[in-house]
Design an enzyme around this catalytic site. Structure first.
Site, PDB file in Angstrom:
ATOM      1  N   SER A 103       0.862  -1.179   0.000  1.00 51.45           N
ATOM      2  CA  SER A 103       0.000   0.000   0.000  1.00 51.45           C
ATOM      3  C   SER A 103       0.899   1.229   0.000  1.00 51.45           C
ATOM      4  O   SER A 103       2.079   1.144   0.382  1.00 51.45           O
ATOM      5  CB  SER A 103      -0.849  -0.003   1.281  1.00 51.45           C
ATOM      6  OG  SER A 103      -1.432   1.267   1.507  1.00 51.45           O
ATOM      7  N   TYR A 108      -2.346  -1.114  10.366  1.00 46.13           N
ATOM      8  CA  TYR A 108      -2.235  -1.243   8.902  1.00 46.13           C
ATOM      9  C   TYR A 108      -0.898  -0.683   8.419  1.00 46.13           C
ATOM     10  O   TYR A 108      -0.190  -1.314   7.629  1.00 46.13           O
ATOM     11  CB  TYR A 108      -3.405  -0.499   8.266  1.00 46.13           C
ATOM     12  CG  TYR A 108      -3.587  -0.704   6.787  1.00 46.13           C
ATOM     13  CD1 TYR A 108      -4.321  -1.777   6.293  1.00 46.13           C
ATOM     14  CD2 TYR A 108      -3.055   0.196   5.866  1.00 46.13           C
ATOM     15  CE1 TYR A 108      -4.518  -1.956   4.926  1.00 46.13           C
ATOM     16  CE2 TYR A 108      -3.247   0.028   4.504  1.00 46.13           C
ATOM     17  CZ  TYR A 108      -3.982  -1.049   4.042  1.00 46.13           C
ATOM     18  OH  TYR A 108      -4.180  -1.206   2.688  1.00 46.13           O
TER      19      TYR A 108
END
Ligand code: NAD
Length: 261
Positions: A143, A156
């Site tokens: 990401s 995350y």
């Protein structure tokens, strides 16, 4: 048909980016193992759709990416069925948006397990077969949060920074054995993962839905556009190709300029 006679395992491919990657690899001839959670009928429709649309074999593994034995079984079953796992896409992921001092411990652990540790277990299980064939592709869907942080996404961001490091380490270990490892770093892609975090972001930041989309999500991306699943899948397909043989150990943003800031 670049991937004819190759087998791809794509984790978290019952939805979103993983499903787009599975379909893209299948469109170029790969047999595909899809994996993930969800409604049994929808999963079967996705599996059958890949087989029918592209004339390849497609199987489904219900392995839970939080359970190492199930991850090992997923790879073992793929090898037993197809003879090898040539392309491994570690894509399964979840998100939870919450200030760190309120972050539920079990959510933190689950995000690290699914978004980071599962990639270790799958890679460990797949590498011996790739080494034997002197060819392999490990593609980790990281990401933009592997490169930069955002508030309220502690687990995350930690997992995604971790997978960037794991990717580089794998690349160095197998660099002379025809195997590459790379991480793709999408910015915001309009998938259920992004849609589901909007209510929590509204709460954490005291914003409306429209403000979250325009002032938080798209504000990060200079293009002011969501990245599409197909654009991410095209990068995965390139990284799996023979043309990408010298591309290894990279952490590649596809983020509309987000990490150029
Ligand atoms: P999604 O929610 O559409 O898909 C997630 C997939 O992971 C689903 O198939 C789900 O069933 C599977 N999954 C979740 N928990 C699992 C578990 N315990 N075991 C097995 N499978 C499990 O999300 P998405 O947006 O397509 O995300 C895919 C990947 O892309 C994730 O790693 C995510 O972090 C990453 N990513 C997404 C975006 C985005 O904006 N959507 C941006 C950057 C990176």
């Amino acid at each position: 048909m670049e991937f004819t006679n190759k087998t791809a395992v794509v984790t978290g491919s019952t939805s979103g980016i993983g499903l787009a990657i599975a379909r893209e690899l299948a469109s170029k001839g790969a047999n595909v193992v899809i994996n993930g959670l969800g409604d049994a009928g929808e999963i079967e429709a996705a599996r059958a759709g890949i087989a029918k649309d592209f004339g390849v074999q497609c199987t489904y593994s219900d392995a839970n990416m939080m359970v190492p034995e199930q991850i090992r079984k997923m790879i073992g079953d793929a090898v037993a069925k197809f003879g090898s796992v040539d392309i491994l896409v570690n894509n399964a992921g979840i998100q939870h948006v919450c200030p760190i001092d309120e972050f539920p411990e079990d959510k933190f652990d689950a995000i690290i397990a699914i978004n980071l540790v599962s990639a270790f277990h799958a890679t460990k299980a797949a590498l011996p077969g790739m080494k034997a064939k002197h060819w392999g592709r490990i593609i980790n869907v990281a990401s933009a949060h592997a490169l930069v942080a955002s508030p309220y996404k502690s687990a995350y961001v930690a997992a995604k920074h971790g997978i960037a490091g794991l990717t580089k380490t794998i690349a160095l270990e197998v660099a002379e054995q025809g195997i590459t490892a790379n991480a793709i770093c999408p910015g915001y892609v309009w998938t259920p993962l992004v849609q589901k975090q909007i209510p929590d972001t509204m709460k954490s930041r005291h914003l409306t839905e429209e403000q979250v989309i325009n002032d938080v999500l798209l504000a990060a991306q200079p293009t002011k556009k969501f990245v599409t699943m197909e654009e991410v899948a095209a990068m995965a397909s390139y990284l799996a190709s023979n043309a990408a043989a010298p591309v290894t150990g990279t952490v590649i943003p596809i983020d509309g300029g987000w990490t150029a800031h």
